[in-house]
Design a protein around this motif. Structure first.
Motif, PDB file in Angstrom:
ATOM      1  N   ALA A   1       0.855  -1.124  -0.007  1.00  0.00           N
ATOM      2  CA  ALA A   1      -0.144   0.037  -0.022  1.00  0.00           C
ATOM      3  C   ALA A   1       1.006   1.190  -0.135  1.00  0.00           C
ATOM      4  CB  ALA A   1      -0.964   0.144   1.147  1.00  0.00           C
ATOM      5  N   HIS A   2       1.962   1.232   0.673  1.00  0.00           N
ATOM      6  CA  HIS A   2       2.884   2.285   0.616  1.00  0.00           C
ATOM      7  C   HIS A   2       3.592   2.601  -0.739  1.00  0.00           C
ATOM      8  CE1 HIS A   2       6.911   4.096   3.145  1.00  0.00           C
ATOM      9  NE2 HIS A   2       6.638   4.612   1.778  1.00  0.00           N
ATOM     10  N   ARG A   3       3.798   1.362  -1.350  1.00  0.00           N
ATOM     11  CA  ARG A   3       4.307   1.500  -2.774  1.00  0.00           C
ATOM     12  C   ARG A   3       3.313   1.985  -3.782  1.00  0.00           C
ATOM     13  NH1 ARG A   3       7.989  -2.053  -6.541  1.00  0.00           N
ATOM     14  NH2 ARG A   3       6.842  -1.711  -8.582  1.00  0.00           N
ATOM     15  N   ASP A   4       1.928   1.691  -3.636  1.00  0.00           N
ATOM     16  CA  ASP A   4       1.094   2.246  -4.390  1.00  0.00           C
ATOM     17  C   ASP A   4       0.747   3.916  -4.253  1.00  0.00           C
ATOM     18  OD1 ASP A   4       0.348  -0.561  -5.517  1.00  0.00           O
ATOM     19  OD2 ASP A   4      -1.447  -0.576  -4.069  1.00  0.00           O
ATOM     20  N   ASN A   5       0.941   4.103  -2.974  1.00  0.00           N
ATOM     21  CA  ASN A   5       0.945   5.723  -2.752  1.00  0.00           C
ATOM     22  C   ASN A   5       2.001   6.340  -3.270  1.00  0.00           C
ATOM     23  OD1 ASN A   5      -1.404   6.134  -1.461  1.00  0.00           O
ATOM     24  ND2 ASN A   5      -0.674   6.341   0.740  1.00  0.00           N
TER      25      ASN A   5
ATOM     26  N   HIS B   1       0.926   3.382   6.433  1.00  0.00           N
ATOM     27  CA  HIS B   1       0.597   1.973   6.115  1.00  0.00           C
ATOM     28  C   HIS B   1       1.592   0.855   6.940  1.00  0.00           C
ATOM     29  CE1 HIS B   1      -2.325   3.300   3.124  1.00  0.00           C
ATOM     30  NE2 HIS B   1      -1.526   4.243   2.601  1.00  0.00           N
ATOM     31  N   ASN B   2       2.430   1.366   7.322  1.00  0.00           N
ATOM     32  CA  ASN B   2       3.608   0.344   7.953  1.00  0.00           C
ATOM     33  C   ASN B   2       3.012  -0.093   9.112  1.00  0.00           C
ATOM     34  OD1 ASN B   2       5.830  -0.532   9.496  1.00  0.00           O
ATOM     35  ND2 ASN B   2       7.195   0.397   7.990  1.00  0.00           N
ATOM     36  N   ARG B   3       2.740  -1.373   9.376  1.00  0.00           N
ATOM     37  CA  ARG B   3       1.774  -1.753  10.633  1.00  0.00           C
ATOM     38  C   ARG B   3       2.673  -1.929  11.729  1.00  0.00           C
ATOM     39  NH1 ARG B   3      -2.283  -6.868   9.760  1.00  0.00           N
ATOM     40  NH2 ARG B   3      -3.007  -5.362   8.286  1.00  0.00           N
ATOM     41  N   ALA B   4       3.823  -2.348  11.535  1.00  0.00           N
ATOM     42  CA  ALA B   4       4.956  -2.231  12.991  1.00  0.00           C
ATOM     43  C   ALA B   4       5.105  -0.733  13.336  1.00  0.00           C
ATOM     44  CB  ALA B   4       6.197  -3.062  12.241  1.00  0.00           C
TER      45      ALA B   4
ATOM     46  N   TYR C   1      20.452  -4.322   9.945  1.00  0.00           N
ATOM     47  CA  TYR C   1      19.404  -5.323   9.249  1.00  0.00           C
ATOM     48  C   TYR C   1      18.089  -4.395   8.770  1.00  0.00           C
ATOM     49  CZ  TYR C   1      17.600  -5.826  13.845  1.00  0.00           C
ATOM     50  OH  TYR C   1      16.924  -5.402  15.052  1.00  0.00           O
ATOM     51  N   ASN C   2      17.677  -4.822   7.549  1.00  0.00           N
ATOM     52  CA  ASN C   2      16.213  -4.251   7.447  1.00  0.00           C
ATOM     53  C   ASN C   2      15.591  -5.121   6.336  1.00  0.00           C
ATOM     54  OD1 ASN C   2      13.934  -2.304   7.026  1.00  0.00           O
ATOM     55  ND2 ASN C   2      15.532  -0.624   7.508  1.00  0.00           N
ATOM     56  N   ILE C   3      14.293  -4.991   5.894  1.00  0.00           N
ATOM     57  CA  ILE C   3      13.660  -5.652   4.913  1.00  0.00           C
ATOM     58  C   ILE C   3      12.796  -4.814   3.936  1.00  0.00           C
ATOM     59  CG2 ILE C   3      11.612  -5.952   6.702  1.00  0.00           C
ATOM     60  CD1 ILE C   3      11.498  -8.897   5.793  1.00  0.00           C
ATOM     61  N   ASP C   4      12.879  -5.376   2.840  1.00  0.00           N
ATOM     62  CA  ASP C   4      12.123  -4.681   1.681  1.00  0.00           C
ATOM     63  C   ASP C   4      11.201  -5.533   1.014  1.00  0.00           C
ATOM     64  OD1 ASP C   4      11.382  -3.259  -0.383  1.00  0.00           O
ATOM     65  OD2 ASP C   4      13.427  -2.916  -1.285  1.00  0.00           O
ATOM     66  N   PHE C   5       9.912  -5.296   1.486  1.00  0.00           N
ATOM     67  CA  PHE C   5       8.570  -6.026   0.860  1.00  0.00           C
ATOM     68  C   PHE C   5       8.285  -5.384  -0.585  1.00  0.00           C
ATOM     69  CE2 PHE C   5       7.712  -7.168   5.403  1.00  0.00           C
ATOM     70  CZ  PHE C   5       7.905  -8.431   5.423  1.00  0.00           C
ATOM     71  N   ALA C   6       8.364  -4.250  -0.512  1.00  0.00           N
ATOM     72  CA  ALA C   6       7.950  -3.533  -1.505  1.00  0.00           C
ATOM     73  C   ALA C   6       8.511  -3.495  -3.053  1.00  0.00           C
ATOM     74  CB  ALA C   6       7.458  -1.986  -1.366  1.00  0.00           C
ATOM     75  N   PHE C   7       9.828  -3.613  -2.749  1.00  0.00           N
ATOM     76  CA  PHE C   7      10.629  -3.410  -4.006  1.00  0.00           C
ATOM     77  C   PHE C   7      11.894  -4.708  -3.932  1.00  0.00           C
ATOM     78  CE2 PHE C   7       9.523   0.652  -2.885  1.00  0.00           C
ATOM     79  CZ  PHE C   7       8.927   1.452  -4.043  1.00  0.00           C
TER      80      PHE C   7
END
Length: 447
Positions: free
Chosen positions: A28-32, A152-155, A388-394
């Protein structure tokens, strides 16, 4: 206050306990983003990660000290250049550029706006300078929109219940700084028309539009103009709409201006005749140029800096030298590839930059030989911080280490905020290649 590493661990736990919910939020973040200024000409101008960049108040206090010391040093360097011909020779600017640099600005600042890009190690407070951006300093709109879309980031929404997250305001604060400097301008008018100018095909148009809205909100007329479209008549610099450009916010970097020198003569004439307020004036090029780091280490500079300032340079400014015969050791750079990075003397947005850690021995040797005696500087490759991090959108939605960079915005010598960038792995953070931008917050305990 808990350590930032512990707060980041809470993000990770929340994400791992609800991977699909956080993935949906990231999409949803990416869509925006795709419906926003961050999507332009068919591509994303900015990508992001799931955990935002977090700083404690201690980090912010450290950034303020870095800015105060570095800004003082840089203003001394500019002053030395303006007043001493032997010092000017160290930079080897063209005759045309030197002439522009020596034109008095007419207001109370030598360096109105900058971004000091540093590698900052949050666990230890160690830091190393990467480069300095001056008039073309950008990223403010990316920061603003990432802060907006992270809803939109639930965490992150859960973390907001636990802590106070304070964003950094970068638009109105610059407008206030710009107008306060204009009030010190020797030829100021009561109701100035402000013009934001650049080579618009290179500029961040949507960011300019946001700045224009903020100037207008402050009660000041503002328009956006390609630097090639000015005319100059009867001592007035005119925009295509026929209005006088009383005060110019220059986003066109000096290298582009000199490359298109014949195309921008109306603008140049107004500057030479001192008929326009220019933020920043061309003396900022002294600080933007990659030769700055080389000159800072020379004995000629050490003579006018304080012992404390010289110690700051020695510890935090990486070794830099012209990559040419008599100034650098070609064989040493080839043989120790992981210790060096090569940069064009005058570039921006990571164009033409390459680090030894990104190449095998043969590839590095080829790059190094092509840069030798070709307008490059060689620089010590500084240790970079990673988290460390994580990328769901890209990305692929897996935990990875990302190197990070803190870009410290500086408005007339005052720390204004941070532009946070990251990249997977090691090497360099390059715009439009591997770069990620993150929403940035000061984290505080909830009262």
């Amino acid at each position: 206050m808990e350590k930032i590493a512990d707060i980041r661990a809470q993000y990770r736990e929340l994400i791992e306990n609800d991977m699909e919910g956080n993935r949906a939020g990231a999409l949803a973040h990416r869509d925006n983003m795709e419906r926003s200024d961050l999507f332009f000409n068919g591509r994303f101008t900015s990508k992001t990660l799931q955990i935002p960049r977090l700083y404690s108040q201690n980090d912010i206090d450290c950034f303020r000290k870095i800015v105060n010391t570095a800004y003082g040093i840089f203003c001394k360097v500019i002053n030395e250049y303006l007043h001493n011909a032997d010092y000017r020779e160290l930079f080897k600017f063209s005759k045309e550029l030197e002439e522009l640099i020596l034109i008095p600005g007419g207001y109370d600042s030598l360096l109105p706006v900058a971004r000091f890009d540093i590698f900052y190690h949050e666990e230890t407070g160690r830091f190393y300078f990467c480069e300095i951006n001056t008039d073309g300093t950008s990223g403010m709109n990316e920061d603003r929109l990432q802060n907006e879309f992270i809803l939109h980031n639930r965490a992150h929404q859960e973390m907001r219940r636990r802590y106070e997250f304070v964003p950094m305001e970068l638009f109105d604060s610059w407008v206030d700084t710009f107008l306060s400097l204009y009030r010190t301008y020797e030829s100021r008018v009561d109701d100035p028309n402000v013009v934001i100018t650049d080579f618009l095909e290179n500029g961040t148009q949507r960011e300019f539009e946001e700045f224009a809205r903020r100037f207008q909100k402050a009660g000041v007329n503002c328009e956006i103009c390609d630097i090639r479209s000015f005319t100059y008549s009867d001592g007035r610099l005119l925009t295509p709409s026929g209005h006088t450009a009383d005060a110019v916010y220059r986003r066109a970097v000096t290298a582009d201006i000199m490359k298109h020198y014949d195309e921008v003569q109306p603008f140049i004439s107004a500057v030479k005749d001192r008929r326009v307020f220019l933020a920043g004036s061309f003396c900022t090029q002294i600080i933007h140029h990659k030769m700055l780091f080389y000159v800072l280490h020379l004995e000629r500079t050490r003579q006018f800096l304080t012992p404390e300032e010289n110690a700051f340079v020695a510890e935090h400014i990486p070794y830099t030298a012209p990559f040419e015969e008599g100034k650098a050791d070609l064989a040493q750079v080839i043989e120790n590839k992981d210790s060096y990075i090569l940069k064009p003397e005058d570039s921006y947005a990571s164009q033409g930059v390459f680090a030894g850690v990104e190449f095998d021995a043969d590839g590095w040797s080829e790059k190094v030989r092509s840069a030798w005696n070709s307008g490059y500087v060689v620089q010590q490759y500084c240790p970079q911080h990673s988290a460390y991090n994580i990328d769901f959108a890209f990305g692929d939605g897996r935990w990875k280490d990302y190197i990070d960079m803190a870009g410290l915005y500086v408005y007339n010598g005052v720390f204004a905020g941070v532009f946070s960038r990251a990249a997977e792995g090691s090497g360099i953070i390059a715009s439009h290649r591997n770069e990620r931008t993150q929403a940035t917050y000061i984290v505080k305990e909830r009262i």
